[in-house]
Design an enzyme around this catalytic site. Structure first.
Site, mmCIF file in Angstrom:
data_model
loop_
_atom_site.group_PDB
_atom_site.id
_atom_site.type_symbol
_atom_site.label_atom_id
_atom_site.label_comp_id
_atom_site.label_asym_id
_atom_site.label_seq_id
_atom_site.Cartn_x
_atom_site.Cartn_y
_atom_site.Cartn_z
ATOM 1 N N GLY A 112 26.830 -14.770 28.735
ATOM 2 C CA GLY A 112 26.007 -15.496 30.341
ATOM 3 C C GLY A 112 26.184 -14.820 30.490
ATOM 4 O O GLY A 112 26.067 -14.870 31.913
ATOM 5 N N GLU A 115 23.217 -13.357 30.749
ATOM 6 C CA GLU A 115 22.174 -15.146 30.904
ATOM 7 C C GLU A 115 22.244 -15.112 32.867
ATOM 8 O O GLU A 115 20.940 -14.804 33.417
ATOM 9 C CB GLU A 115 22.617 -15.535 30.683
HETATM 10 C C1 HXC Z 1 37.205 -15.351 27.447
HETATM 11 C C2 HXC Z 1 37.439 -12.889 27.708
HETATM 12 C C3 HXC Z 1 36.249 -13.397 27.374
HETATM 13 C C4 HXC Z 1 35.199 -13.780 27.256
HETATM 14 C C5 HXC Z 1 37.143 -11.208 26.779
HETATM 15 N N1 HXC Z 1 37.765 -12.112 27.343
HETATM 16 N N2 HXC Z 1 35.772 -11.829 27.222
HETATM 17 N N3 HXC Z 1 37.663 -14.579 27.162
HETATM 18 N N4 HXC Z 1 35.859 -15.250 27.127
HETATM 19 N N5 HXC Z 1 34.135 -14.279 27.410
HETATM 20 C C6 HXC Z 1 39.119 -11.491 27.422
HETATM 21 C C7 HXC Z 1 39.743 -10.976 26.648
HETATM 22 O O1 HXC Z 1 40.693 -12.579 26.303
HETATM 23 C C8 HXC Z 1 41.440 -10.377 27.102
HETATM 24 O O2 HXC Z 1 42.390 -11.042 28.105
HETATM 25 C C9 HXC Z 1 40.668 -9.730 28.326
HETATM 26 O O3 HXC Z 1 39.158 -10.421 28.760
HETATM 27 C C10 HXC Z 1 40.311 -8.217 28.480
HETATM 28 O O4 HXC Z 1 38.897 -8.180 27.036
HETATM 29 P P1 HXC Z 1 39.592 -7.193 25.657
HETATM 30 O O5 HXC Z 1 38.849 -8.029 24.460
HETATM 31 O O6 HXC Z 1 41.391 -7.020 25.163
HETATM 32 O O7 HXC Z 1 39.521 -5.788 26.197
HETATM 33 P P2 HXC Z 1 38.034 -4.943 25.551
HETATM 34 O O8 HXC Z 1 38.635 -4.454 23.730
HETATM 35 O O9 HXC Z 1 37.523 -3.910 26.389
HETATM 36 O O10 HXC Z 1 36.876 -5.465 24.987
HETATM 37 C C11 HXC Z 1 35.705 -6.222 25.716
HETATM 38 C C12 HXC Z 1 34.828 -6.771 25.434
HETATM 39 C C13 HXC Z 1 35.333 -7.620 24.926
HETATM 40 C C14 HXC Z 1 33.877 -5.722 24.358
HETATM 41 C C15 HXC Z 1 33.816 -7.639 26.226
HETATM 42 O O11 HXC Z 1 36.606 -8.459 25.647
HETATM 43 C C16 HXC Z 1 34.206 -9.326 23.629
HETATM 44 O O12 HXC Z 1 33.581 -8.595 23.011
HETATM 45 N N6 HXC Z 1 34.084 -9.939 24.954
HETATM 46 C C17 HXC Z 1 33.498 -10.987 24.194
HETATM 47 C C18 HXC Z 1 32.468 -10.947 24.604
HETATM 48 C C19 HXC Z 1 31.338 -12.589 24.738
HETATM 49 O O13 HXC Z 1 31.317 -12.836 23.051
HETATM 50 N N7 HXC Z 1 30.660 -12.754 25.043
HETATM 51 C C20 HXC Z 1 30.183 -13.953 25.165
HETATM 52 C C21 HXC Z 1 31.079 -15.399 24.890
HETATM 53 S S1 HXC Z 1 29.682 -16.799 24.217
HETATM 54 P P3 HXC Z 1 43.168 -11.032 27.481
HETATM 55 O O14 HXC Z 1 44.559 -11.857 27.412
HETATM 56 O O15 HXC Z 1 42.950 -12.187 26.013
HETATM 57 O O16 HXC Z 1 44.164 -10.132 26.600
HETATM 58 C C22 HXC Z 1 28.764 -17.003 25.749
HETATM 59 C C23 HXC Z 1 27.924 -18.236 25.865
HETATM 60 C C24 HXC Z 1 27.071 -18.542 26.959
HETATM 61 O O17 HXC Z 1 28.266 -16.511 27.335
HETATM 62 C C25 HXC Z 1 26.343 -20.136 26.413
HETATM 63 C C26 HXC Z 1 27.011 -21.130 26.750
HETATM 64 C C27 HXC Z 1 26.680 -22.460 26.385
#
Ligand code: HXC
Length: 260
Positions: A112, A115
């Protein structure tokens, strides 16, 4: 409306909207989306002499790391459609906004977040920015317009690759693919975006709004973009700013546009 998840900073008519959930990598929860909707539906137009909007993320790590995955528990067939529809509606408000909206991408722009950046009219990336659509890792696909806008911006082959592999693009790759307009040294994204908005603010505001609408019309299957352009061009000819612009050119002076 009281904003809890975003910061708004009016810098001489350039509204800097910072998504302020640094600990969650600025993930878009529903409350943040509601606040953004309010800005684009009402709040921004209350800013006197608004020149444009810059969207960025708090902290040095992330622009927006996606929709808030922690809110995904409980998402099902019944509410999944509304989740995607709501986000798409808000991102269309951004894409159709009458003033320039620029994403200052200061870190991860994933799912997102990518996006959101793509719904903006332009993107300025810091050199550490990363872009991707990793939803397939979660058993999902993009839902906030990513399959459409990424394909519009970088073409089918690369869009396919990014959506199917979940791989991330570095800033320089994003630049070479046309996903971003500029790559700047880390931390200078907002300044560069501001420079672009200040330049646009010297032009005729009604013409700017019409140019945005015409370019968007290219991607609207229900509209003949060429015919729409003719109509908008014609509408420009009725404005005071058109008379002022043409007269100023002939008189070899700077135009003084009034947005009328
Ligand atoms: C909630 C998130 C998050 C997310 C990161 N965090 N991304 N929380 N939603 N999308 C939080 C983690 O839980 C963590 O908090 C903190 O941010 C730091 O993340 P880490 O993973 O510890 O950091 P790092 O190792 O540097 O990795 C960074 C990252 C990874 C590569 C960005 O966090 C990641 O892969 N995030 C998810 C990315 C993702 O899949 N996005 C798409 C989502 S689906 P805590 O408190 O746990 O330590 C989407 C669909 C949209 O967007 C459409 C819907 C209809």
């Amino acid at each position: 409306m009281e904003y809890q998840n975003i910061l708004l900073d009016n810098q001489d008519g350039v509204l800097v909207l910072t998504i302020n959930r640094e600990k969650a990598y600025n993930a878009l929860n529903q409350a943040t989306l509601a606040e953004m909707r309010h800005v684009f539906e009402k709040g921004a137009d209350e800013v006197e002499n608004l020149k444009g909007i810059i969207i960025t993320g708090a902290g040095a790590k992330a622009f927006v790391a996606g929709a808030d995955i922690k809110e995904f528990i409980g998402i099902n067939e019944e509410n999944g459609r509304a989740l995607a529809q709501n986000g798409q509606d808000i991102f269309f408000l951004i894409e159709r906004f009458h003033k320039p909206v620029i994403a200052a991408v200061n870190g991860f722009a994933l799912g997102g977040g990518c996006e959101l950046a793509m719904a903006c009219h332009m993107r300025v990336a810091g050199e550490k920015a990363k872009f991707g659509q990793p939803e397939v890792n979660l058993g999902l696909i993009a839902g906030y317009g990513g399959t459409q806008r990424l394909t519009q911006l970088i073409g089918k082959a690369k869009s396919m690759e990014l959506h199917l592999t979940g791989d991330m693009l570095k800033a320089d790759e994003a630049l070479s693919l046309g996903l971003v307009n500029y790559v700047v040294p880390q931390g200078e994204e907002v300044a560069k975006a501001k420079e672009i908005i200040e330049k646009i603010a010297t032009k005729a505001p009604l013409a700017i709004a019409k140019a945005i609408a015409c370019i968007n019309a290219h991607y609207d299957e229900t509209v003949d973009g060429f015919a729409y352009e003719i109509a908008q061009f014609q509408a420009c000819t009725t404005t005071e700013d058109f008379k002022e612009g043409a007269t100023a050119f002939i008189e070899k002076r700077k135009a003084n546009f009034k947005g009328k």
